[in-house]
Each structure stands twice: as structure tokens, then as C-alpha cells.
Design a protein around this motif. Structure first.
Motif, PDB file in Angstrom:
ATOM      1  N   UNK A 101     117.006 -67.005  40.732  1.00  0.00           N
ATOM      2  CA  UNK A 101     117.010 -65.228  39.986  1.00  0.00           C
ATOM      3  C   UNK A 101     116.203 -65.851  38.737  1.00  0.00           C
ATOM      4  N   UNK A 102     114.435 -66.146  38.965  1.00  0.00           N
ATOM      5  CA  UNK A 102     113.479 -66.629  38.002  1.00  0.00           C
ATOM      6  C   UNK A 102     113.773 -65.968  36.953  1.00  0.00           C
ATOM      7  N   UNK A 103     114.052 -65.189  36.832  1.00  0.00           N
ATOM      8  CA  UNK A 103     114.132 -64.051  35.637  1.00  0.00           C
ATOM      9  C   UNK A 103     115.471 -64.030  34.645  1.00  0.00           C
ATOM     10  N   UNK A 104     116.368 -64.527  35.205  1.00  0.00           N
ATOM     11  CA  UNK A 104     117.282 -64.936  35.085  1.00  0.00           C
ATOM     12  C   UNK A 104     117.681 -66.163  34.104  1.00  0.00           C
ATOM     13  N   UNK A 105     116.809 -66.916  34.746  1.00  0.00           N
ATOM     14  CA  UNK A 105     116.387 -68.200  34.174  1.00  0.00           C
ATOM     15  C   UNK A 105     115.389 -68.014  32.939  1.00  0.00           C
ATOM     16  N   UNK A 106     114.704 -67.921  33.109  1.00  0.00           N
ATOM     17  CA  UNK A 106     114.025 -67.531  32.060  1.00  0.00           C
ATOM     18  C   UNK A 106     115.134 -66.912  30.780  1.00  0.00           C
ATOM     19  N   UNK A 107     115.751 -65.374  31.002  1.00  0.00           N
ATOM     20  CA  UNK A 107     115.850 -64.890  29.995  1.00  0.00           C
ATOM     21  C   UNK A 107     117.091 -65.989  29.150  1.00  0.00           C
ATOM     22  N   UNK A 108     117.425 -66.916  30.128  1.00  0.00           N
ATOM     23  CA  UNK A 108     119.085 -67.548  29.240  1.00  0.00           C
ATOM     24  C   UNK A 108     117.739 -69.069  28.622  1.00  0.00           C
ATOM     25  N   UNK A 109     117.364 -69.231  28.538  1.00  0.00           N
ATOM     26  CA  UNK A 109     116.921 -70.520  27.893  1.00  0.00           C
ATOM     27  C   UNK A 109     115.365 -69.770  26.922  1.00  0.00           C
TER      28      UNK A 109
END
Length: 76
Positions: free
Chosen positions: A39-47
């Protein structure tokens, strides 16, 4: 796999004969993605937690640099 066999024996047979490293995370020895989520949104939110506090110009530059560091999938 038992559920698949019960629903579609042909699909079960295909998956058993196919290379499990191509379709199963359980048998894949590496990391399919640079960040362990699809999930790209989760990836961005994580970093980007710290970057959210930056002024817009710095944030855009930070995101550009981040995207350039991420590996490109061979599947494209």
C-alpha cells in the motif's frame, strides 16, 4: 491451498506446479518491495513523519529525493 483445491482443482494444480517464489511471499527469499507493504499510502506515511513539519518547498524536494532512491520494480 486446501480452500483453493476445494473451489478450483485446476487452479490448485497450476499453483503447485508453478514456482512458489513467483506467487508466494512465504517462499520468496528477498523483499519484493523496498518497504514491506503493498500500500503506497502506508509506505509514505511510514517514511514521511518528520518531513511533514517541513515548509512546502523543502517537503517537495525531500519527497523527490525519496522517490529517486526507491528501487524500480522489474515487473513494469
Amino acid at each position: 491451498m486446501e480452500s483453493i483445491c476445494g473451489l478450483n482443482p485446476d487452479m490448485h494444480r497450476y499453483l503447485v506446479e508453478a514456482d512458489p517464489t513467483k506467487w508466494s511471499l512465504a517462499y520468496f527469499n528477498g523483499r519484493r518491495y523496498a518497504i514491506m507493504t503493498t500500500n503506497i499510502a502506508k509506505s509514505f506515511n511510514n517514511v514521511d513523519r518528520k518531513a511533514r513539519l517541513m515548509p512546502v518547498g523543502f517537503l517537495v524536494e525531500w519527497l523527490r529525493a525519496l522517490l529517486q532512491r526507491w528501487p524500480i520494480s522489474n515487473g513494469m
